[in-house]
Motif scaffolding. Structure first.
Motif, PDB file in Angstrom:
ATOM      1  N   LEU A 162      70.185 104.409 127.788  1.00 13.60           N
ATOM      2  CA  LEU A 162      69.710 103.131 127.511  1.00 13.60           C
ATOM      3  C   LEU A 162      69.769 102.290 128.839  1.00 13.60           C
ATOM      4  O   LEU A 162      70.442 102.696 129.449  1.00 13.60           O
ATOM      5  CB  LEU A 162      70.338 102.125 126.442  1.00 13.60           C
ATOM      6  N   ASN A 163      68.469 101.424 128.364  1.00 11.00           N
ATOM      7  CA  ASN A 163      68.205 100.301 129.115  1.00 11.00           C
ATOM      8  C   ASN A 163      66.975  99.603 128.453  1.00 11.00           C
ATOM      9  O   ASN A 163      67.966  99.605 126.805  1.00 11.00           O
ATOM     10  CB  ASN A 163      67.415 100.644 130.357  1.00 11.00           C
ATOM     11  N   SER A 164      66.982  98.430 128.772  1.00 10.09           N
ATOM     12  CA  SER A 164      66.194  97.116 128.214  1.00 10.09           C
ATOM     13  C   SER A 164      64.771  97.690 126.774  1.00 10.09           C
ATOM     14  O   SER A 164      64.426  98.003 125.693  1.00 10.09           O
ATOM     15  CB  SER A 164      65.480  95.455 128.638  1.00 10.09           C
ATOM     16  N   GLU A 165      64.880  98.810 127.720  1.00  4.65           N
ATOM     17  CA  GLU A 165      62.672  98.760 127.318  1.00  4.65           C
ATOM     18  C   GLU A 165      63.466 100.003 126.101  1.00  4.65           C
ATOM     19  O   GLU A 165      62.629  99.897 125.431  1.00  4.65           O
ATOM     20  CB  GLU A 165      61.942  99.671 128.749  1.00  4.65           C
ATOM     21  N   ALA A 166      64.341 101.229 126.578  1.00  2.00           N
ATOM     22  CA  ALA A 166      64.903 102.210 126.085  1.00  2.00           C
ATOM     23  C   ALA A 166      64.769 101.182 124.564  1.00  2.00           C
ATOM     24  O   ALA A 166      65.112 101.887 123.204  1.00  2.00           O
ATOM     25  CB  ALA A 166      65.283 103.249 126.194  1.00  2.00           C
ATOM     26  N   ALA A 167      65.902 101.138 124.541  1.00  2.37           N
ATOM     27  CA  ALA A 167      66.769  99.818 123.573  1.00  2.37           C
ATOM     28  C   ALA A 167      65.544  99.059 122.749  1.00  2.37           C
ATOM     29  O   ALA A 167      65.948  99.579 121.094  1.00  2.37           O
ATOM     30  CB  ALA A 167      67.632  98.628 124.230  1.00  2.37           C
ATOM     31  N   LYS A 168      65.455  98.269 123.161  1.00  2.00           N
ATOM     32  CA  LYS A 168      64.157  97.917 122.597  1.00  2.00           C
ATOM     33  C   LYS A 168      63.022  99.088 121.505  1.00  2.00           C
ATOM     34  O   LYS A 168      63.074  98.163 120.063  1.00  2.00           O
ATOM     35  CB  LYS A 168      62.992  97.033 123.037  1.00  2.00           C
ATOM     36  N   GLU A 169      62.667 100.058 122.154  1.00  2.00           N
ATOM     37  CA  GLU A 169      61.684 101.376 121.409  1.00  2.00           C
ATOM     38  C   GLU A 169      62.326 102.249 120.299  1.00  2.00           C
ATOM     39  O   GLU A 169      62.529 102.300 119.191  1.00  2.00           O
ATOM     40  CB  GLU A 169      61.748 102.312 122.409  1.00  2.00           C
ATOM     41  N   LEU A 170      64.409 102.010 120.460  1.00  2.00           N
ATOM     42  CA  LEU A 170      64.938 102.424 119.520  1.00  2.00           C
ATOM     43  C   LEU A 170      65.495 101.160 118.292  1.00  2.00           C
ATOM     44  O   LEU A 170      66.014 101.892 117.706  1.00  2.00           O
ATOM     45  CB  LEU A 170      66.411 103.562 120.561  1.00  2.00           C
ATOM     46  N   THR A 211      71.933  97.843 125.594  1.00  2.00           N
ATOM     47  CA  THR A 211      71.251  98.547 127.246  1.00  2.00           C
ATOM     48  C   THR A 211      72.250  99.411 127.313  1.00  2.00           C
ATOM     49  O   THR A 211      71.276  99.508 128.613  1.00  2.00           O
ATOM     50  CB  THR A 211      71.065  97.610 127.683  1.00  2.00           C
ATOM     51  N   GLU A 212      73.487  99.565 127.444  1.00  2.00           N
ATOM     52  CA  GLU A 212      74.477 100.964 128.560  1.00  2.00           C
ATOM     53  C   GLU A 212      74.486 101.635 127.362  1.00  2.00           C
ATOM     54  O   GLU A 212      75.050 101.528 126.298  1.00  2.00           O
ATOM     55  CB  GLU A 212      75.517 100.221 129.281  1.00  2.00           C
ATOM     56  N   GLY A 213      75.254 102.648 127.618  1.00  2.00           N
ATOM     57  CA  GLY A 213      74.895 104.216 127.063  1.00  2.00           C
ATOM     58  C   GLY A 213      74.269 105.623 126.792  1.00  2.00           C
ATOM     59  O   GLY A 213      73.331 105.186 127.283  1.00  2.00           O
ATOM     60  N   PHE A 214      74.290 106.353 125.935  1.00  2.00           N
ATOM     61  CA  PHE A 214      73.576 107.689 126.111  1.00  2.00           C
ATOM     62  C   PHE A 214      73.053 107.298 124.308  1.00  2.00           C
ATOM     63  O   PHE A 214      73.762 107.771 123.624  1.00  2.00           O
ATOM     64  CB  PHE A 214      74.403 108.910 126.630  1.00  2.00           C
ATOM     65  N   TYR A 215      72.312 107.979 124.212  1.00  2.00           N
ATOM     66  CA  TYR A 215      71.519 107.485 123.254  1.00  2.00           C
ATOM     67  C   TYR A 215      71.765 108.940 122.824  1.00  2.00           C
ATOM     68  O   TYR A 215      70.672 109.821 123.609  1.00  2.00           O
ATOM     69  CB  TYR A 215      70.372 106.778 123.114  1.00  2.00           C
ATOM     70  N   VAL A 216      71.783 109.634 121.665  1.00  2.00           N
ATOM     71  CA  VAL A 216      71.386 110.985 121.248  1.00  2.00           C
ATOM     72  C   VAL A 216      70.573 111.626 120.049  1.00  2.00           C
ATOM     73  O   VAL A 216      70.702 110.651 119.297  1.00  2.00           O
ATOM     74  CB  VAL A 216      72.796 111.372 120.694  1.00  2.00           C
ATOM     75  N   SER A 217      69.506 111.865 120.506  1.00  2.00           N
ATOM     76  CA  SER A 217      68.395 112.103 120.144  1.00  2.00           C
ATOM     77  C   SER A 217      68.062 113.702 119.849  1.00  2.00           C
ATOM     78  O   SER A 217      67.774 113.565 118.418  1.00  2.00           O
ATOM     79  CB  SER A 217      66.937 111.645 120.920  1.00  2.00           C
ATOM     80  N   ASN A 236      88.584 108.744 129.430  1.00  2.00           N
ATOM     81  CA  ASN A 236      88.394 107.288 129.618  1.00  2.00           C
ATOM     82  C   ASN A 236      88.089 106.481 131.157  1.00  2.00           C
ATOM     83  O   ASN A 236      88.008 105.661 131.676  1.00  2.00           O
ATOM     84  CB  ASN A 236      90.174 107.413 130.555  1.00  2.00           C
ATOM     85  N   ILE A 237      86.384 107.480 131.070  1.00  2.00           N
ATOM     86  CA  ILE A 237      85.230 107.188 131.762  1.00  2.00           C
ATOM     87  C   ILE A 237      84.198 106.665 130.845  1.00  2.00           C
ATOM     88  O   ILE A 237      83.819 107.017 129.497  1.00  2.00           O
ATOM     89  CB  ILE A 237      84.607 108.431 132.307  1.00  2.00           C
ATOM     90  N   GLU A 238      83.733 104.982 130.868  1.00  2.00           N
ATOM     91  CA  GLU A 238      82.958 104.647 130.707  1.00  2.00           C
ATOM     92  C   GLU A 238      81.455 105.526 130.427  1.00  2.00           C
ATOM     93  O   GLU A 238      81.101 105.883 131.671  1.00  2.00           O
ATOM     94  CB  GLU A 238      82.567 103.232 131.406  1.00  2.00           C
ATOM     95  N   VAL A 239      80.860 105.387 130.176  1.00  2.00           N
ATOM     96  CA  VAL A 239      79.360 105.643 130.377  1.00  2.00           C
ATOM     97  C   VAL A 239      77.987 104.726 129.656  1.00  2.00           C
ATOM     98  O   VAL A 239      78.189 104.663 128.835  1.00  2.00           O
ATOM     99  CB  VAL A 239      78.873 107.166 128.535  1.00  2.00           C
ATOM    100  N   ASN A 240      77.970 104.446 131.169  1.00  2.00           N
ATOM    101  CA  ASN A 240      76.098 103.700 131.331  1.00  2.00           C
ATOM    102  C   ASN A 240      75.303 103.592 131.738  1.00  2.00           C
ATOM    103  O   ASN A 240      74.262 103.582 131.632  1.00  2.00           O
ATOM    104  CB  ASN A 240      76.503 102.555 132.463  1.00  2.00           C
ATOM    105  N   LYS A 241      74.971 105.481 131.327  1.00  2.00           N
ATOM    106  CA  LYS A 241      73.853 106.554 132.366  1.00  2.00           C
ATOM    107  C   LYS A 241      74.113 107.332 132.099  1.00  2.00           C
ATOM    108  O   LYS A 241      75.679 107.918 131.993  1.00  2.00           O
ATOM    109  CB  LYS A 241      73.599 105.538 133.651  1.00  2.00           C
TER     110      LYS A 241
END
Length: 473
Positions: free
Chosen positions: A288-296, A301-307, A331-336
């Motif tokens: 996720l980022n700003s553009e992907a979050a807006k489209e979805l 804006t952080e994380g992994f979107y499951v499609s 315990n690992i954050e997923v931001n990308k």
């Protein structure tokens, strides 16, 4: 006497006149000025720190000397010897001489990871070698055997035979490293043996080529450092120096290392199984980022979107859904994406990973048992296949009723000459119909991965839904 009294009287009268004038004129004007000043705005003050202790205090410095002493004798010089096949001359033909000769093709570094002589290095350091020589820090030289390699993660495992125990570097926990932490890079840049440079960890989970997860550091790394050690202040191995980012080919401030947790898992797999055993989560999607979050139409804006969810995968069996947003693995954050892929590379089939997902605004933690790659994918002819998803079959029953879907094609001939690439569907090979990956497995069991010489024809459906056949003569 009269003159004195007259002078005193005049002085008193003058003083009274002066005091009366001051009271009447001067004091009134000052009162007006004070009144006017009270109507003006007060000065604006911004919060400012006046604490200079951080500049002047003597903080404890990292013991880089101790870390270097623990490491330098366990980092070796790796030399790659290959066969140079020069064009034959007329003299070679008549004399029967062979133009083939051994030649040093490259050199790099390696790290001794066990007292019995196991050495880890980069795959690109030893690729194509017919002989691999190892020079220790005390100038002793040994011939090494290639135990195994993983080209995808650029890691290779070597072994030398010696009668005595060798100095070695213990693996550290690369997941626990922090940005700003001091590290040392130890290796042999430009054939300068036993070179130590220092820096800090600049970033983690850095993705350079899609799916990679490197530790980025500003410790100077140059050609010849590849395969060398990145160690913390305790002298523990936290990375294998692998690449630099440069327009000149030399160091300009950025270098990258394979995290030690990934390298250790690869080495353990090679020792136990002979190859790398990947643990598969079984999700597809995007970071996720700003553009992907807006489209979805999501709020973060952080994380992994499951499609998508791979059928029969751990994610499928555990109940992950399309639309879930993965925020954490254990315990690992997923931001990308590289956070997710990098952590999964340290796991094996049947390992259980706690996946924290955001679903409909609520956080849920779902334990997922990772599956084997072979349960979902099949490798054949350097192509990765999977079964066609059921939803695709239902949506396009006339086009995609059977076949094997191409996920990744590393076969240069079929990729460049034929044009077969991702999302093509192979429907027949040598006239044999391909219903699913089961038929691909049968060909692999019969011929192995090296099938190009036996390939006579291939039928496929491209991404436009057009059916094609290529016949090789």
């Amino acid at each position: 006497m009269k003159k004195i009294l007259t002078l005193v009287f005049v002085s008193v009268i003058g003083g009274l006149l002066t005091l009366g004038g001051y009271k009447l004129f001067i004091e009134e004007e000052q009162a007006q000025l004070v009144s006017e000043s009270n109507n003006t705005q007060l000065p604006i003050y911004l919060p400012t720190s006046t604490n200079n202790n951080t500049v002047l205090t003597n903080t404890e410095r990292p013991d880089l000397i101790s870390a270097a002493n623990k490491t330098i004798d366990a980092v070796v010089h790796v030399k790659n010897t290959q066969i140079n096949r020069s064009p034959q001359t007329w003299g070679d033909l008549f004399s029967g001489r062979s133009p083939e000769r051994k030649q040093l093709a490259g050199a790099g570094s390696g790290v001794i990871i066990s007292p019995d002589g196991h050495i880890i290095t980069n795959n690109h350091v030893i690729k194509g070698a017919v002989e691999i020589s190892i020079t220790l820090n005390d100038n002793r030289t040994y011939m090494a055997e290639l135990v195994g390699a993983d080209s995808k993660n650029d890691i290779a495992l070597l072994k030398i035979d010696t009668q005595e125990e060798l100095p070695f570097v213990a693996f550290g926990d690369s997941d626990s490293t922090q940005i700003g932490e001091w590290v040392l890079a130890v290796g042999n840049p430009f054939n300068l043996t036993s070179t130590v440079t220092a820096g800090i960890i600049s970033a983690k989970s850095r993705d350079l080529s899609g799916g990679q997860s490197f530790i980025q550091t500003d410790a100077a790394v140059n050609p010849g450092n590849s395969g060398g050690a990145l160690v913390n202040v305790n002298g523990e191995l936290v990375g294998i120096n692998t690449a630099i980012s440069s327009q000149t080919g030399s160091y300009v401030g950025y270098s990258f290392a394979v995290p030690s947790n990934i390298a250790r898992k690869i080495v353990e797999d090679i020792m136990e199984f002979g190859d790398v055993q990947d643990g598969i989560l079984g999700v597809t999607g995007l970071a996720l980022n700003s553009e992907a979050a807006k489209e979805l139409n999501v709020d973060i804006t952080e994380g992994f979107y499951v499609s998508g969810i791979e059928e029969k995968s751990g994610a499928d069996l555990a109940g992950l859904n399309e639309g879930d947003i993965i925020r954490r693995l254990d315990n690992i954050e997923v931001n990308k994406f590289s956070d997710l892929s990098g952590y999964l590379k340290t796991k094996s089939p049947n390992d259980v990973v706690n996946v924290e997902v955001l679903r409909n605004g609520d956080l849920k933690t779902i334990p997922v048992t990772l599956t084997k790659r072979d349960d979902i994918y099949v490798e054949f002819m350097d192509i990765q296949f999977r079964d066609i998803p059921e939803n695709v079959k239902k949506e396009y029953p006339d086009t995609y009723d059977s076949g094997a879907l191409v996920l990744e094609n590393k076969n240069q001939f079929l990729a460049q000459k034929v044009g077969i690439r991702r999302n093509y569907v192979i429907t027949a090979i040598n006239g044999n119909k391909i219903e699913s990956t089961k038929d691909i497995r049968k060909l692999y069991d019969q011929y192995g991965n090296d099938f190009n010489e036996n390939l006579r024809s291939i039928e496929f459906i491209d991404t436009y839904g057009e059916k094609k056949e290529i016949i090789f003569r």
